[in-house]
Enzyme design. Structure first.
Site, mmCIF file in Angstrom:
data_model
loop_
_atom_site.group_PDB
_atom_site.id
_atom_site.type_symbol
_atom_site.label_atom_id
_atom_site.label_comp_id
_atom_site.label_asym_id
_atom_site.label_seq_id
_atom_site.Cartn_x
_atom_site.Cartn_y
_atom_site.Cartn_z
ATOM 1 N N ASN A 185 0.898 -1.175 -0.073
ATOM 2 C CA ASN A 185 -0.047 0.002 0.070
ATOM 3 C C ASN A 185 0.859 1.100 0.016
ATOM 4 O O ASN A 185 1.478 1.671 1.056
ATOM 5 C CB ASN A 185 -1.015 0.056 1.122
ATOM 6 C CG ASN A 185 -1.621 1.089 1.318
ATOM 7 O OD1 ASN A 185 -1.888 1.889 0.597
ATOM 8 N ND2 ASN A 185 -2.386 1.468 2.539
ATOM 9 N N LYS A 222 0.298 4.364 -0.105
ATOM 10 C CA LYS A 222 -0.482 5.513 0.429
ATOM 11 C C LYS A 222 -0.259 6.724 -0.778
ATOM 12 O O LYS A 222 -0.277 6.528 -1.698
ATOM 13 C CB LYS A 222 -0.066 5.496 1.770
ATOM 14 C CG LYS A 222 -0.207 4.243 2.504
ATOM 15 C CD LYS A 222 0.272 4.434 4.027
ATOM 16 C CE LYS A 222 -0.105 3.130 4.928
ATOM 17 N NZ LYS A 222 -0.055 3.164 6.262
ATOM 18 N N HIS A 282 -9.413 1.263 4.959
ATOM 19 C CA HIS A 282 -8.220 1.450 5.818
ATOM 20 C C HIS A 282 -8.377 2.469 7.037
ATOM 21 O O HIS A 282 -9.151 3.440 6.842
ATOM 22 C CB HIS A 282 -7.218 1.982 4.782
ATOM 23 C CG HIS A 282 -5.740 1.832 5.347
ATOM 24 N ND1 HIS A 282 -5.362 2.887 6.403
ATOM 25 C CD2 HIS A 282 -4.793 1.057 5.203
ATOM 26 C CE1 HIS A 282 -4.025 2.461 6.736
ATOM 27 N NE2 HIS A 282 -3.599 1.418 5.819
ATOM 28 N N GLU A 292 -6.685 4.782 8.103
ATOM 29 C CA GLU A 292 -6.364 6.271 7.534
ATOM 30 C C GLU A 292 -7.639 6.905 7.044
ATOM 31 O O GLU A 292 -7.856 8.113 7.058
ATOM 32 C CB GLU A 292 -5.117 6.266 6.785
ATOM 33 C CG GLU A 292 -3.836 6.142 7.675
ATOM 34 C CD GLU A 292 -2.851 5.488 6.927
ATOM 35 O OE1 GLU A 292 -2.857 5.421 5.525
ATOM 36 O OE2 GLU A 292 -1.860 4.801 7.570
ATOM 37 N N GLU A 343 -5.082 -4.610 10.798
ATOM 38 C CA GLU A 343 -4.234 -3.784 10.906
ATOM 39 C C GLU A 343 -4.377 -2.994 12.222
ATOM 40 O O GLU A 343 -5.096 -1.999 11.889
ATOM 41 C CB GLU A 343 -4.055 -2.777 9.793
ATOM 42 C CG GLU A 343 -3.704 -3.301 8.279
ATOM 43 C CD GLU A 343 -3.284 -2.331 7.276
ATOM 44 O OE1 GLU A 343 -2.211 -2.733 6.883
ATOM 45 O OE2 GLU A 343 -3.934 -1.280 7.019
ATOM 46 N N GLY A 383 3.040 2.196 10.709
ATOM 47 C CA GLY A 383 3.928 3.219 10.770
ATOM 48 C C GLY A 383 4.765 3.500 11.923
ATOM 49 O O GLY A 383 5.301 4.651 12.007
ATOM 50 N N SER A 408 3.769 -2.340 10.272
ATOM 51 C CA SER A 408 5.281 -2.274 10.480
ATOM 52 C C SER A 408 5.915 -3.725 10.218
ATOM 53 O O SER A 408 6.644 -4.270 10.935
ATOM 54 C CB SER A 408 5.619 -1.993 12.108
ATOM 55 O OG SER A 408 5.230 -0.745 12.167
HETATM 56 P P1 13P Z 1 3.358 0.239 7.697
HETATM 57 O O1 13P Z 1 3.726 -0.963 6.775
HETATM 58 O O2 13P Z 1 3.930 1.529 7.116
HETATM 59 O O3 13P Z 1 3.361 0.030 9.098
HETATM 60 O O4 13P Z 1 1.774 0.581 7.135
HETATM 61 C C1 13P Z 1 0.891 -0.412 7.267
HETATM 62 C C2 13P Z 1 -0.040 -0.019 6.608
HETATM 63 O O5 13P Z 1 -0.991 0.972 6.866
HETATM 64 C C3 13P Z 1 -0.684 -0.897 5.253
HETATM 65 O O6 13P Z 1 -2.008 -0.690 4.723
#
Ligand code: 13P
Length: 257
Positions: A10, A12, A93, A95, A168, A174, A214
């Site tokens: 992803n 982002k 997601h 976010e 997640e 992150g 992560s």
């Molecule tokens: P990270 O791998 O950067 O922690 O992000 C995970 C994520 O949100 C994937 O959709």
């Protein structure tokens, strides 16, 4: 595990056309790891370019609008991303839920629209740090997932082909601190039981459940050894072919789930 591990990047809001070389490198490497299904979800602006060049990996989107079309300035429909070459879409997601106020009902409407457009969906779920600390993570994720998924009678017959779940935990995204393998095992077991309950023992057992938060090349093998982990949804570590394919490599080692 019975299905090929599924490793999805992803990106982002990262990536201009300068990143196409990275996508090419991921595609080339994926051709050497055919035991793993590798895919990336770049920003909308790169979907078509990656689709045109990729020989092995699938390309997807990170969101779509729930309507087929209309006066929705700035939005993109499921049919539009499918037309651009997307084979799947990530929905729900954290976010999107947090920064765009997406409710479970909205995420469900998006899922129905994406399935109708012929896309596969990756449905995200996961609790906040506060919810986990209050001991309510399992109940929260069950409720969130149930409310975000279309009901069984609105799903296509090949549920396991069209649906993937991504667990997640928000506190692991992150932060550099992945969930422990014990926490992942517990939640993936709960999600598996819910899927069997919703979609029956055959389809429910086959839906892949990805872990996200992560995931890096150095913790991937331990995560993939956890029962009911069918792969990973990777953020930061999917931005370079080296680290992303390090994770795919960990998934291509034989592991039994
Ligand atoms: P990270 O791998 O950067 O922690 O992000 C995970 C994520 O949100 C994937 O959709």
């Amino acid at each position: 595990m019975t299905r090929r591990p599924y490793i999805v990047g992803n990106w982002k809001m990262h990536g201009t056309r300068a990143m196409l070389s990275e996508a090419r490198a991921i595609d080339r490497a994926a051709q050497r790891h055919m035991k793993v299904e590798v895919a990336i979800a770049p920003p909308y602006t790169l979907i078509h370019a990656i689709h045109r060049e990729a020989e092995q990996i699938a390309v997807g989107a990170q969101d779509c609008h729930q309507a087929d079309g209309g006066a929705h300035t700035g939005d993109v429909s499921a049919a539009m991303i499918a037309d651009a070459g997307a084979k799947f879409v990530i929905l729900g997601h954290s976010e999107r839920r947090q920064m765009h106020g997406e409710s479970d009902a909205l995420v469900r409407a998006k899922a129905e629209s994406a399935l109708a457009a012929g896309l596969r969906i990756i449905m995200c779920c996961g609790e906040s740090a506060e919810t986990r600390e209050s001991g309510k993570a399992v109940a929260f994720v069950k409720r969130q997932l149930k409310a975000s998924l279309p009901p069984a009678d609105a799903m296509p017959a090949d549920v396991a082909e069209r649906l993937t779940i991504a667990y997640e935990p928000i506190w692991a995204i992150g932060t550099g601190t992945a969930a422990t393998t014990d926490d992942i095992a517990e939640m993936h077991g709960v999600i598996r039981a819910l899927l069997v309950d919703l979609f029956g023992p055959e389809q429910g057992a086959e839906v892949r459940i990805l872990y996200g938060g992560s995931v890096k090349p150095d913790n991937a093998a331990a995560i993939f050894a956890v029962p009911d982990v069918g792969g990973a949804l990777v953020g930061g570590a999917s931005l370079t072919a080296d680290s992303f394919m390090g994770i795919a490599l960990a998934a291509s080692e034989p592991f039994e789930n």
